[in-house]
Motif scaffolding. Structure first.
Motif: not given
Ligand code: PLP
Length: 391
Positions: A261-283
Motif C-alpha cells: 500500500g501507499n503512504t497516504l492510504a495507510h494514514i487515511a485507513f488508520e485515522v478513519a477507523y480510529s476517529n470515524g465513529e461520530v462522523w459515520l453515525s452522522a453520515l
C-alpha cells in the motif's frame, strides 16, 4: 454537515469523467459509480495534509497500528475478533475477491453467486476461467432472501466457493443471523469456502453479522472505502479465519506480490477507523434522511418507480417496471431526464426493469436529483403538487 460537497468536475472522479463514454452526454447527474458526492471526513484530510509536510515518500509497510485500528473497529461495531497475523493488505476488495478465487479454486471449478448482485462477482469468476453458478435471490414477503432449496440443487462436486455480498449490493439487505446460519450449514456440508464481501458493513442501518462469526471457512473482505468515501486511496484487507486456509492463501499472496500500500492510504485507513465513529453515525443519519425523502416521493400508490427501503448502503434498487421500458430504453429514459444510473440488467437477468440509484449525496446535489425525479413523475401524471422545472 452534509449540506454541500466539493465540485468533482475535472477532479478525475470516474463517475463524472466517464459520463460521455457511458451515457453519451456530459450534462447529466452521475449517480452510478458507488462512491459518494460527500466530502471525505475533514479529520482524514487534515491527517493527510500533515503527512505531506514531510518531504520523503520512501518505502513503507502497512503499519500494525493501521491493522489494529480496523481490528478494534470490527470488534466494537460488529463483534468480530481477528488476529493481526491473519490479515493481509490488498489495494481493493475486488483484487481480494480475484485472489481468493485463484487461491481456492482451479480453472473449470464452479463458483456460486446470488444475483442480482454486484456485476464484478460474475466477471471476476469468468476472467479467471471458472464457471459462474447462479443461485438467484428470491422474493419472499415482499423482500429478497436466499433461495436455499435452489442452492442445494446447484451444488456439485466442482463447487468450491460461494461469493457472499453482505450487506447486499444492490438489493440493500442486511442478512439476518438466521439466514446466514442456514447458508453456512449448507456450505459446511459441501465443504464450500465463502468469500464474504463485507465492504458495506459499516453502512448497515441494522445489525450486521460478520459471516466469519458463524463459519470458519470464510475469507472476509473489508475496507473503509464506502463508509468514509476513500475508494481512491486503494486500501483494504483480507482476513482468513482458518489456519489451513491461511496457509493456502498466503502461498498465492506471496506469489503475486501486491506490495504494502501507499503512504497516504495507510494514514487515511488508520485515522478513519480510529476517529470515524461520530462522523459515520452522522453520515448514516443523513443517508437515511435522503432515503426517507425518496420514500415519500416515489413509494406512492401509482408511482411507476418504487423501491424497498434499503437496510444498508447508499444504493437504491429502483423497481421501474411501471415505466414499461426495456433495458436500453429504460436507461435512456433516465439519461433523457438528466440522470445517469446503473442498469439493473447489469446485475443479472433478475434486474430486468430495475435501475440502481446512488443517493450518497450532499443536500445540494440530492436536491438536483429530487427535481429530476419530480419531472418524471409530472410527466407520468403522478405528481400534481409540483410544476415542471428545467433542470
Ligand atoms: C459489494 C462490493 N464489493 C466491492 C466493491 C469494489 O470495491 P473495491 O473498489 O475495493 O474493489 C464494490 C463497489 O461498489 C461493491 O459494492
Amino acid at each position: 454537515m452534509f449540506s454541500t460537497s466539493a465540485n468533482r468536475e475535472n477532479s478525475n472522479a470516474e463517475k463524472y469523467q466517464a459520463r460521455l463514454k457511458k451515457f453519451g452526454r456530459e450534462d447529466i447527474l452521475p449517480l452510478w459509480v458507488a462512491d459518494m458526492d460527500i466530502d471525505t471526513p475533514s479529520f482524514v484530510v487534515d491527517a493527510l495534509k500533515k503527512r505531506l509536510e514531510h518531504p520523503i515518500f520512501g518505502y513503507e509497510t502497512m503499519p500494525d497500528s493501521a491493522f489494529e485500528a480496523q481490528i478494534a473497529w470490527m470488534k466494537r461495531h460488529h463483534g468480530l475478533l481477528v488476529d493481526r497475523e491473519n490479515m493481509f493488505f490488498s489495494p481493493s476488495v475486488l483484487t481480494s475477491l480475484n485472489l481468493a478465487i485463484q487461491a481456492f479454486s482451479k480453472i473449470g471449478d464452479e463458483i456460486i453467486i446470488q444475483p442480482p448482485v454486484y456485476p464484478a462477482f460474475a466477471s471476476s469468476i469468468l476472467n479467471n476461467q471458472r464457471v459462474v453458478v447462479e443461485n438467484s435471490l428470491k422474493v419472499e414477503d415482499g423482500d429478497y432472501t436466499f433461495d436455499l432449496e435452489d442452492l442445494k440443487k446447484k451444488i456439485t462436486p466442482k463447487t468450491k466457493l460461494l461469493l457472499l455480498c453482505s450487506p447486499h449490493n444492490p438489493v440493500g439487505r442486511v442478512w439476518k443471523k438466521e439466514e446466514l446460519l442456514e447458508l453456512s450449514s449448507i456450505c459446511l456440508e459441501h465443504n464450500i469456502i465463502v468469500v464474504a464481501d463485507e465492504i458495506h458493513c459499516d453502512l448497515a442501518f441494522k445489525k450486521h453479522t460478520p459471516f466469519a462469526l458463524l463459519y470458519q471457512q470464510t475469507v472476509t473482505l473489508l475496507s473503509p472505502a464506502k463508509s468514509f468515501n476513500l475508494s481512491g486511496m486503494a486500501i483494504s484487507t483480507i482476513t482468513l479465519h482458518d489456519e489451513e486456509l491461511k496457509k493456502r492463501f498466503e502461498q498465492h499472496y506471496k506469489a503475486v506480490h501486491l506490495g504494502e500500500g501507499n503512504t497516504l492510504a495507510h494514514i487515511a485507513f488508520e485515522v478513519a477507523y480510529s476517529n470515524g465513529e461520530v462522523w459515520l453515525s452522522a453520515l448514516k443519519k443523513h443517508l437515511q434522511e435522503n432515503i426517507d425523502e425518496l420514500d415519500k416521493l416515489l413509494n406512492t400508490p401509482n408511482s411507476p418507480i418504487r423501491f424497498r427501503k434499503p437496510e444498508a448502503t447508499f444504493l437504491l434498487w429502483l423497481d421501474c417496471r411501471g415505466l414499461n421500458l426495456e433495458n436500453e430504453a429504460l436507461a435512456d429514459y433516465f439519461v433523457e431526464h438528466g440522470l445517469g444510473l446503473n442498469k439493473g440488467i447489469d446485475f443479472g437477468l433478475e434486474g430486468k426493469g430495475f435501475m440502481r440509484l446512488n443517493i450518497g449525496l450532499s443536500r445540494n446535489i440530492f436536491e438536483q436529483l429530487l427535481l429530476k425525479l419530480k419531472n418524471i413523475l409530472i410527466e407520468k401524471n403522478q405528481c400534481t403538487t409540483f410544476t415542471r422545472k428545467e433542470v
